[in-house]
Design an enzyme around this catalytic site. Structure first.
Site, PDB file in Angstrom:
ATOM      1  N   SER A 115      78.409  20.515  78.802  1.00 49.55           N
ATOM      2  CA  SER A 115      78.486  18.376  78.030  1.00 49.55           C
ATOM      3  C   SER A 115      77.699  18.426  77.814  1.00 49.55           C
ATOM      4  O   SER A 115      76.789  19.132  76.713  1.00 49.55           O
ATOM      5  CB  SER A 115      78.786  18.316  79.613  1.00 49.55           C
ATOM      6  OG  SER A 115      79.662  18.459  80.316  1.00 49.55           O
ATOM      7  N   GLU A 230      84.208  28.194  88.090  1.00 53.30           N
ATOM      8  CA  GLU A 230      83.290  26.577  88.438  1.00 53.30           C
ATOM      9  C   GLU A 230      83.955  25.310  88.908  1.00 53.30           C
ATOM     10  O   GLU A 230      83.200  25.679  90.613  1.00 53.30           O
ATOM     11  CB  GLU A 230      83.410  25.565  87.021  1.00 53.30           C
ATOM     12  CG  GLU A 230      81.970  24.823  87.516  1.00 53.30           C
ATOM     13  CD  GLU A 230      82.126  23.227  86.237  1.00 53.30           C
ATOM     14  OE1 GLU A 230      80.502  23.230  86.612  1.00 53.30           O
ATOM     15  OE2 GLU A 230      82.437  23.824  85.564  1.00 53.30           O
ATOM     16  N   GLU A 363      90.176  12.114  87.122  1.00 55.33           N
ATOM     17  CA  GLU A 363      90.549  12.129  86.038  1.00 55.33           C
ATOM     18  C   GLU A 363      91.726  12.902  85.102  1.00 55.33           C
ATOM     19  O   GLU A 363      92.677  13.557  84.801  1.00 55.33           O
ATOM     20  CB  GLU A 363      90.755  11.034  85.507  1.00 55.33           C
ATOM     21  CG  GLU A 363      90.293   9.824  85.457  1.00 55.33           C
ATOM     22  CD  GLU A 363      89.000   9.609  86.450  1.00 55.33           C
ATOM     23  OE1 GLU A 363      88.465   8.639  87.301  1.00 55.33           O
ATOM     24  OE2 GLU A 363      87.904   9.983  86.464  1.00 55.33           O
TER      25      GLU A 363
END
Length: 393
Positions: A115, A230, A363
């Site tokens: 990220s 993950e 989401e």
């Protein structure tokens, strides 16, 4: 093919040659790995024997009964659950032999440099650059929300190697040495008061091409193996009945009848059933892994994990009333692992808020389930065929 009887015999031979009571912990774990009893489904020479994954339970039961040490799996969870299967799937033989043994025995902690401040939910938009330089690559950029970076010796890293192609096509996957002088780790203090996450700055970090995993430009496909594993690791971890977040709430309900109300009773029953369904679904998913790598179904497990944790922790705070608002430890700490059950209700309530973000936002996971599990039409994507360098940022 190695069967249960053969694994039992090999495990008992390991215990006889390296008695847990008189063998150092690390020496025992190394001997276990070399005997092929670490991951029995991995290939011979890489901690396994090529046996069915389901037979790992045979080995684990024998070792537990003998009081043998484990490899502290929660501390090295990123290495075990994410780095190892990706290295196994895409690494060279040299990479597998170099990294898997110290990873499994816990000599080397791993973290995940994925990220970025501008590429979280839309991970493929990442901007950390990797530029060819001789027999290696020079990396510059910033990563964020990196668990265990302050402890890690190695990292799995994705970086952009070609800005002139669409965003998913110009990414390459690397194994990054966290001891490189260009790696700077800074703590990120969370709402809990702790700093289990970090931001990581990469300045002229040199990675040899021998530490590239997979082909140049194929990093997104490699990363899918990491991400799928993950989500199963987060949402499908093996726990007993009333394990995880539902356990402390059920315990308080049984032991403190003065806290009970009809409304809370109905909510607790509903969440208890849902937690048990999620636990059994996770068990079934792990059994399906015998046939191969996890698929997009792991996204559903992780979705359920996040929602249940947040609803259960909210119920617990309501059940305990004013007591549920107390939070005993607000000190700035750099924990080695997240301990939901060993802390108080206030910690669980605050920490669970991150469950719908880490490991893929809810989401994004809803889209994955819709498109890749249910087969629904995908959302319109205007950036699909646009070169990364031409995207608005």
């Amino acid at each position: 093919m190695t069967d249960a009887a053969e694994l039992t015999r090999l495990t008992r031979e390991l215990l006889a040659a390296h008695p847990p009571a008189s063998t150092g912990r690390l020496d025992f774990l190394k001997a276990r790995f070399d005997a092929g009893l670490a991951w029995v489904h991995y290939p011979e020479g890489l901690g396994g024997l090529g046996a069915p994954r389901t037979l790992q339970a045979v080995v684990d039961a024998e070792l537990e009964a003998a009081g043998a040490p484990d490899n502290d799996p929660r501390r090295i969870g990123i290495g075990l659950g994410m780095a190892a299967p990706t290295i196994l799937g895409f690494g060279t033989e040299e990479q597998k032999r170099k990294f898997l043994r110290p990873l499994w025995v816990g000599e080397e902690v791993w973290c995940q440099l994925f990220s970025e401040p501008g590429a979280g939910s839309d991970l493929a938009a990442l901007g950390t650059r990797a530029v060819r330089s001789g027999d290696g690559w020079i990396i510059n950029g910033q990563k964020v929300w990196t668990s265990s970076a302050h402890l890690a010796r190695w990292a799995i890293l994705i970086a952009r190697t070609d800005p002139d192609v669409p965003k998913h096509k110009g990414i390459t996957y690397f194994l990054c040495d966290m001891s490189d002088p260009g790696v700077e780790v800074r703590p990120l203090r969370q709402i809990t008061g702790e700093a289990e996450f970090n931001e990581v700055f990469l300045t002229d970090v040199r990675i040899p091409d021998a530490h590239r995993l997979g082909e140049v430009g194929d990093g997104w496909r490699v990363a899918q193996t990491t991400l799928n594993n993950e989500r199963v690791a987060i949402g499908g971890m093996r726990i007993p009945r009333e394990g995880g977040m539902i356990g402390p709430v059920a315990k308080s309900w049984r032991e403190r009848p003065e806290l009970r109300t009809h409304d809370l009773h109905q909510r607790l029953l509903k969440l208890w059933v849902e937690a048990e369904v999620a636990r059994l679904t996770g068990e079934r998913t792990r059994q399906q892994l015998v046939a191969g790598q996890p698929g997009p179904e792991g996204a559903g497990l992780k979705l359920s994990f996040a929602r249940l944790n947040q609803e259960i922790s909210s119920l617990e705070v309501e059940l305990l009333g004013e007591e549920g608002l107390l939070y005993e430890d607000w000190t700035m700490r750099r924990p080695e692992l997240v301990d939901f059950v060993g802390r108080d209700a206030g910690y669980r309530y605050l920490r669970s808020k991150g469950n719908s973000i880490e490991g893929g936002t809810s989401e994004v996971l809803l889209n994955i389930v819709a498109e890749r599990v249910l087969g629904l039409p995908s959302e319109p994507r205007t950036d699909k065929d646009v070169a990364w360098k031409d995207l608005a940022r």
